[in-house]
Enzyme design. Structure first.
Site, PDB file in Angstrom:
ATOM      1  N   ARG A 146      21.667   4.903 -48.764  1.00  0.00           N
ATOM      2  CA  ARG A 146      21.168   6.251 -49.032  1.00  0.00           C
ATOM      3  C   ARG A 146      21.575   7.218 -47.927  1.00  0.00           C
ATOM      4  O   ARG A 146      21.960   8.356 -48.200  1.00  0.00           O
ATOM      5  CB  ARG A 146      19.643   6.211 -49.203  1.00  0.00           C
ATOM      6  CG  ARG A 146      19.229   5.592 -50.524  1.00  0.00           C
ATOM      7  CD  ARG A 146      17.768   5.262 -50.619  1.00  0.00           C
ATOM      8  NE  ARG A 146      17.478   4.714 -51.947  1.00  0.00           N
ATOM      9  CZ  ARG A 146      16.327   4.168 -52.302  1.00  0.00           C
ATOM     10  NH1 ARG A 146      15.338   4.102 -51.422  1.00  0.00           N
ATOM     11  NH2 ARG A 146      16.148   3.703 -53.514  1.00  0.00           N
ATOM     12  N   TYR A 150      23.889   7.773 -57.748  1.00  0.00           N
ATOM     13  CA  TYR A 150      23.752   6.380 -57.324  1.00  0.00           C
ATOM     14  C   TYR A 150      22.919   6.230 -56.055  1.00  0.00           C
ATOM     15  O   TYR A 150      22.593   7.195 -55.392  1.00  0.00           O
ATOM     16  CB  TYR A 150      25.096   5.667 -57.217  1.00  0.00           C
ATOM     17  CG  TYR A 150      26.173   6.178 -56.305  1.00  0.00           C
ATOM     18  CD1 TYR A 150      25.955   7.109 -55.305  1.00  0.00           C
ATOM     19  CD2 TYR A 150      27.471   5.675 -56.456  1.00  0.00           C
ATOM     20  CE1 TYR A 150      26.977   7.517 -54.480  1.00  0.00           C
ATOM     21  CE2 TYR A 150      28.503   6.091 -55.632  1.00  0.00           C
ATOM     22  CZ  TYR A 150      28.252   7.001 -54.646  1.00  0.00           C
ATOM     23  OH  TYR A 150      29.279   7.403 -53.833  1.00  0.00           O
ATOM     24  N   GLU A 151      22.555   4.984 -55.783  1.00  0.00           N
ATOM     25  CA  GLU A 151      21.626   4.616 -54.703  1.00  0.00           C
ATOM     26  C   GLU A 151      20.254   5.258 -54.884  1.00  0.00           C
ATOM     27  O   GLU A 151      19.584   5.632 -53.931  1.00  0.00           O
ATOM     28  CB  GLU A 151      22.200   4.972 -53.321  1.00  0.00           C
ATOM     29  CG  GLU A 151      23.587   4.439 -53.060  1.00  0.00           C
ATOM     30  CD  GLU A 151      23.725   2.958 -53.376  1.00  0.00           C
ATOM     31  OE1 GLU A 151      22.719   2.232 -53.339  1.00  0.00           O
ATOM     32  OE2 GLU A 151      24.850   2.529 -53.677  1.00  0.00           O
ATOM     33  N   GLY A 152      19.844   5.366 -56.132  1.00  0.00           N
ATOM     34  CA  GLY A 152      18.570   6.009 -56.460  1.00  0.00           C
ATOM     35  C   GLY A 152      18.805   7.469 -56.749  1.00  0.00           C
ATOM     36  O   GLY A 152      19.184   8.232 -55.857  1.00  0.00           O
ATOM     37  N   GLN A 192      14.456   9.779 -55.395  1.00  0.00           N
ATOM     38  CA  GLN A 192      14.234  10.112 -53.980  1.00  0.00           C
ATOM     39  C   GLN A 192      13.063  11.077 -53.829  1.00  0.00           C
ATOM     40  O   GLN A 192      12.264  10.965 -52.881  1.00  0.00           O
ATOM     41  CB  GLN A 192      15.495  10.729 -53.379  1.00  0.00           C
ATOM     42  CG  GLN A 192      16.762   9.904 -53.520  1.00  0.00           C
ATOM     43  CD  GLN A 192      16.636   8.522 -52.918  1.00  0.00           C
ATOM     44  OE1 GLN A 192      16.040   8.337 -51.861  1.00  0.00           O
ATOM     45  NE2 GLN A 192      17.199   7.534 -53.591  1.00  0.00           N
TER      46      GLN A 192
END
Length: 595
Positions: A297, A441-443, A448
């Site tokens: 992130r 991506y990555e949440g 977030q």
């Protein structure tokens, strides 16, 4: 053709003048001997590698993409493999890694500078070593002694690369419903079976082996996220002497056809009884994987900082040369057929938006990186804990705020170019396409936002947020007496007060209706993101004012950018706060079948 010049002057300003990094590093036993000259030399060499080796391959990678052969092997674009070998030969993968396993043991701050320049140069290429560094961090924190012995030295050297394998066709964010299985074998290893999708760098020809970190379920696993375990699954099995053995039963089933980041192999990965070893404790794989996910992130934030910077550089250069119309106040270059478009107010708005978002992101990301160095290395436990709380609070903001801003900034850059921005030759439309994935991506950025508001703020009744608020309050108290700082201190104090009130209001509403958190989360994160930027820009403005008499035009530009941020970008918070306060009623009132 696009261009990229590492912004070394601003990088040095943030490290040495804003953060005064050497003072922080001097308190950390592992970094006490690192001086300014060493830091400057490393950032200069990092910028040189990025601009001279990685950057020339950016458009090539976008045009060629990756190629999957019938046997499942993947070929990266022309020049990628050679550039990666230069990266390995230069020792760059080991920069901030543990010396016990062959790393150089330098601060995370310097690794962050490296990744900014690499992402400006070529985000697709940078994802290969970037994910490997995340795999290193995960195994370094949670791997067994045997796993560390087998994997760490080779990941650190760059001879092997790594991936993170989470997503499946039926589950993205909701990992509790993943289906991949890990069946125990008699020798203590596990047979991993399942399909993972959207796996960045999943298969390629850059390195001799790939270490996949795979989330899967043991046979006795409870349902949901409490039943997920983590496994290290190498592309090639490893013999007892460390040499590579037979090919493991893990293959690339296909490559995704994507909007951007074409130079990175985004794979569907099939695990057909692949041999893996358990990382960490059974059923606690998410705890271990979160080390890599949090690193990723922060890394995605660096991707967006890189794209914001390179888009700004190119649109600023273009605006100084492109002739269109005359200035509204009269010709500025009457000897030419028209004035350069940089004379027009709205072109300047677009350029200053890009510049402010780049400089704000750099200050923010480097600050967090330096806090990570403190969290991991400070001898005082209380300092480590306080710093860890700050990193925990700020990580979702780095990911979401920087990526939202980068997409806006690259779009502004394309707009500056007009029709030429829409043409591939100039490179601007690629930056827009590449930047778009960073919000997903990555949440996703909504995830977030929920993480920030639901877990990091309301989850501890605002304790972490108050720690940040005390920093802001101390700065306001100290600088508020300076008349020349009022234009920065007053709006900073205003937004700090509003964030405090908004947080309490949402917290009270959420006690009655949890959907209030979901309704407010996205505008809330952007509001807090602006509070962070306002704090950092006020600090940068103070330094610029202190050096105003030096005659250095750098400080003049920094002051102008800070003023633009406070006058033109921070006011977005008025709208955001109204949106957050509007609540969930209008969102949830319509029946689903009427959509």
């Amino acid at each position: 053709m696009p261009q990229y010049n590492p912004p070394l002057r601003d990088i040095r300003f943030v490290i040495h003048e804003l953060l005064e990094a050497n003072k922080t590093l001097a308190a950390l036993p592992n970094y006490q001997d690192i001086d300014k000259e060493t830091i400057n030399q490393i950032i200069e060499e990092a910028g040189k590698f990025a601009s001279e080796v990685a950057f020339p391959l950016n458009q090539i990678g976008d045009k060629e993409g990756c190629t999957r052969n019938e046997d499942g092997s993947v070929i990266t674009p022309k020049g990628f493999k050679e550039a990666y070998q230069q990266y390995v030969d230069g020792g760059w993968p080991s920069l901030s890694c543990d010396p016990q396993y062959g790393g150089q043991g330098l601060p995370q701050l310097l690794n962050t500078v490296l990744y900014e320049t690499l992402n400006s140069a070529n985000q697709s290429w940078t994802m290969y070593p970037g994910l490997s560094h995340g795999a290193y961090e995960c195994l370094h924190a949670h791997g067994t002694d045997e796993q560390k012995k087998v994997y760490l030295e080779r990941l650190i050297s760059g001879h092997w690369t790594g991936t993170m394998c989470l997503t499946e066709p039926q589950c993205g964010t909701d990992l509790g419903i993943l289906k991949t299985k890990g069946d125990p074998l008699a020798d203590g290893t596990y047979s991993i079976t399942g399909t993972k999708i959207f796996i960045s760098s999943g298969e390629h020809d850059l390195a001799e082996n790939i270490v996949h970190l795979v989330l899967a379920r043991l046979p006795d696993a409870p349902k949901g996220t409490k039943g997920i375990s983590l496994f290290a699954v190498p592309k090639y099995l490893i013999n007892s002497d460390g040499t590579l053995g037979a090919r493991n039963q893990v293959t690339c089933g296909s490559l995704e056809h994507k909007m951007g980041i074409h130079g990175n192999a985004t794979c569907v990965m099939n695990f057909d009884g692949a041999i893996g070893t358990l990382v960490g404790e059974p059923h606690k794989g998410l705890n271990a994987m979160f080390v890599m996910m949090n690193a990723a992130r922060l890394g995605v934030g660096m991707q967006s900082l890189g794209l914001t910077e390179v888009a700004y550089q190119n649109s600023a250069a273009y605006a100084k040369e492109r002739l269109q119309m005359r200035s509204l106040t009269g010709a500025k270059e009457p000897e030419k057929a028209a004035d350069p478009i940089i004379v027009h107010p709205d072109v300047r708005r677009m350029l200053l938006t890009q510049r402010a978002y780049a400089e704000g992101a750099r200050a923010f990301a480097y600050w967090v990186a330096l806090m990570i160095d403190t969290e991991l290395n400070h001898p005082n436990e209380d300092v480590r804990k306080d710093t860890a709380d700050m990193v925990t609070l700020l990580t979702p903001i780095v990911k979401a705020f920087l990526t939202d801003n980068a997409f806006a900034a690259t779009n502004e850059g394309m707009q500056v170019f007009g029709g030429h921005g829409y043409i591939a030759e100039w490179g601007m439309e690629q930056y827009v396409r590449d930047a778009r994935i960073n919000m997903i991506y990555e949440g996703t950025n909504t995830i977030q936002s929920l993480d920030l508001l639901g877990r990091k703020v309301l989850g501890d009744m605002g304790a972490k947020l108050r720690k940040f608020g005390k920093l802001v309050e101390a700065f306001i108290d100290k600088q508020g007496v300076r008349k020349e700082m009022q234009e920065f201190i007053d709006p900073l104090a205003d937004i700090a007060t509003k964030v405090e009130k908004l947080t309490k209001e949402i917290g009270m509403k959420a006690m009655m209706n949890h959907e209030e958190v979901g309704a407010a989360a996205v505008p809330y994160l952007r509001t807090v993101g602006h509070l962070v930027y306002a704090y950092l820009f006020a600090r940068m403005a103070k330094i610029a004012l202190n050096n105003k008499a030096s005659g250095d035009s750098f400080y003049e530009a920094k002051l102008a950018t800070a003023r633009f941020y406070f006058e033109k970008l921070l006011p977005e918070t008025a709208m955001l706060i109204r949106q957050a306060r509007a609540g969930s009623k209008s969102l949830m009132a319509m029946p689903a079948d009427l959509f």
